[in-house]
Design an enzyme around this catalytic site. Sequence first.
Site, short mmCIF file in Angstrom:
data_model
loop_
_atom_site.label_atom_id
_atom_site.label_comp_id
_atom_site.label_asym_id
_atom_site.label_seq_id
_atom_site.Cartn_x
_atom_site.Cartn_y
_atom_site.Cartn_z
N SER A 46 4.73 1.52 -6.11
CA SER A 46 5.05 0.78 -4.89
C SER A 46 4.09 1.13 -3.74
CB SER A 46 6.51 1.05 -4.51
OG SER A 46 6.96 0.17 -3.52
N ASP A 99 -10.03 -1.47 -3.60
CA ASP A 99 -10.60 -2.80 -3.38
C ASP A 99 -11.69 -2.80 -2.31
OD1 ASP A 99 -8.91 -3.72 -5.29
OD2 ASP A 99 -7.76 -5.08 -4.00
N LYS A 153 4.84 -1.08 -9.77
CA LYS A 153 6.01 -1.60 -9.07
C LYS A 153 5.51 -2.35 -7.84
CE LYS A 153 9.89 -1.55 -6.44
NZ LYS A 153 10.02 -2.01 -5.02
#
Length: 585
Positions: A341, A352, A366
């Site tokens: 999460s 990224d 998650k």
Amino acid sequence: MNTKISNMKRFLTFFLVICFVLSINIVKAQNNKSEQNNAEKRKAQNDNEFDNSKNKSNNPIAPNKDIKYIDNNYSNKSDISDLSNKFSSALQIINLSYVDTVNENKLVETAIIKMLEELDPHSVYISAAELKAANEPLEGNFEGVGIQFQIIKDTIEVVATIAGGPSEKVGVMPGDKIVMIDKESATGKKISNDYVLKKLRGKKNTRVNIMIFRRGVKELLDFTITRDVIPLKSIDATFMATDNIGYIKLDRFAQSSILEFNQSLTELKKKGMKSLILDLRGNSGGYLNTAIDLADEFLPKGKLIVYTEGVHSQRINYNDKYKGDFEDGKLVVLIDEGSASASEIVAGAIQDWDRGLIIGRLSFGKGLVQRPYDLPDGSVIRLTTARYHTPTGRCIQRPYINGVDKYYEDLEDRFKKGELYTADSIHFPDSLKYYTSKNRVVYGGGGIMPDIFIPIDTTETSIYYSSLVRKGILNQFSLQYVDDHRKKLKEQYTNLDYYVKNYVVEEEVFNQLVEYAIKDGVKKDDKGIETSKNLIKRDLKGLIARNLWDTGAYIQIFMQTDNAYIKAIEAINDSNTFKKNKIQE
């Protein structure tokens, strides 16, 4: 009778599931047209600097084929009304006519729980009684006496007192044994964690009386403690790994985490930190805003950190708003199969944007957003309303199409497939390929795959070692050892750094542990001891340190032989690793 009640539960569950599914799809039908009208506008969004001709973030609302969706085509509002009336009628019939007394509240709660299980693994029902306990770890505090304790042979032993807390203020010390609470005996078979929490926690400014046995003191000691607000720290450890590399272990994303993180960062910078290892292994998540604020500390202002979107939830972008305190300098983030999460949001954004190096193993996966919906009795439904996507457009959530039970067996399946041992055992289809800001290949489909894979290390584990851990023998022995030698240890090791560098578990102490284990029912196993001796000594050294200082001391010692931690230091010190991976230095 039991069969009838079971059938009735299934009956109620069936109707509640239908009601809920129909309500979702009525809203879905009403939004279909507006979704279609807005699709082109969303496709044109370019909130970051990625090559959208390559990344699927160019069409962020496209459903992931691996994700389970509800896709019924009901749109008649009267269906909900009719079924609601039918369900109410069924409850009335049961109440008036059933052969035995039935707990309607329990039946309805069971029906809601089963209904939510049909949707996804993370939509849950929380009763009013459970809600406070569920929120406490994230709210960052509770009200009590401020001790860490362990139950050793039916006796409550104080492991540590919270600095500045009520117990420390009145003179309670590590090693003390609580034998009475409010004039009631606090030893024996009735003692459990729940018992201790119920007795010692309570409202601020209320009092509790405890009687303590302290080694070397003939009489029991009497303390009256006034309860207060006790902070729950989310950072377990902060220390310098080398002269210029800092280390921070974040256990969860709580309300207080950013304040704690900034304090840790300031402390490390004062000690000469130039590079940072952020350990998110085993961190199962927490507050979304805390994750965004933490990523904000590392990324330049304006960068997209994460976005959320669902069938009935428009895309919401969460961008970096402020200048962070560690936007420059080498950064390594450690993750593993327990990182979920909020941990994956931070790791995904760092990866990224090529801001830092991700080291470890594939994370949990998650990526579902839960929104709380209050029910009239104070209970709550935490319902999934959207999905998390990293800046490139990767969906963090792993598939759950085979049901909740199979979903939670995934870690065991990964273990069997060898995914915790070799990166080659993990396969991503080309259809889930994405590109970072510097055109590095990353994959969607569930979880964050690290840049450098570190296999799980089981070479030193054995059945003997597992028995020592499972039966709590290492914990118990270390507490007793510190109890017997606390004064001497404190005089010899005046600070943690000196202890880490110089303390060695001697053979005499190790043999005492083996004998202690025999008395507790763990037979001596020469082969197991040979395999696990270094591991046992490391754990024992760490547990002794924890009992002398805090949990951070244990982690600092544990890290000295941790492969991911060692690799992180090597990567930071190696001038080529960051360049080769196109990572910001």
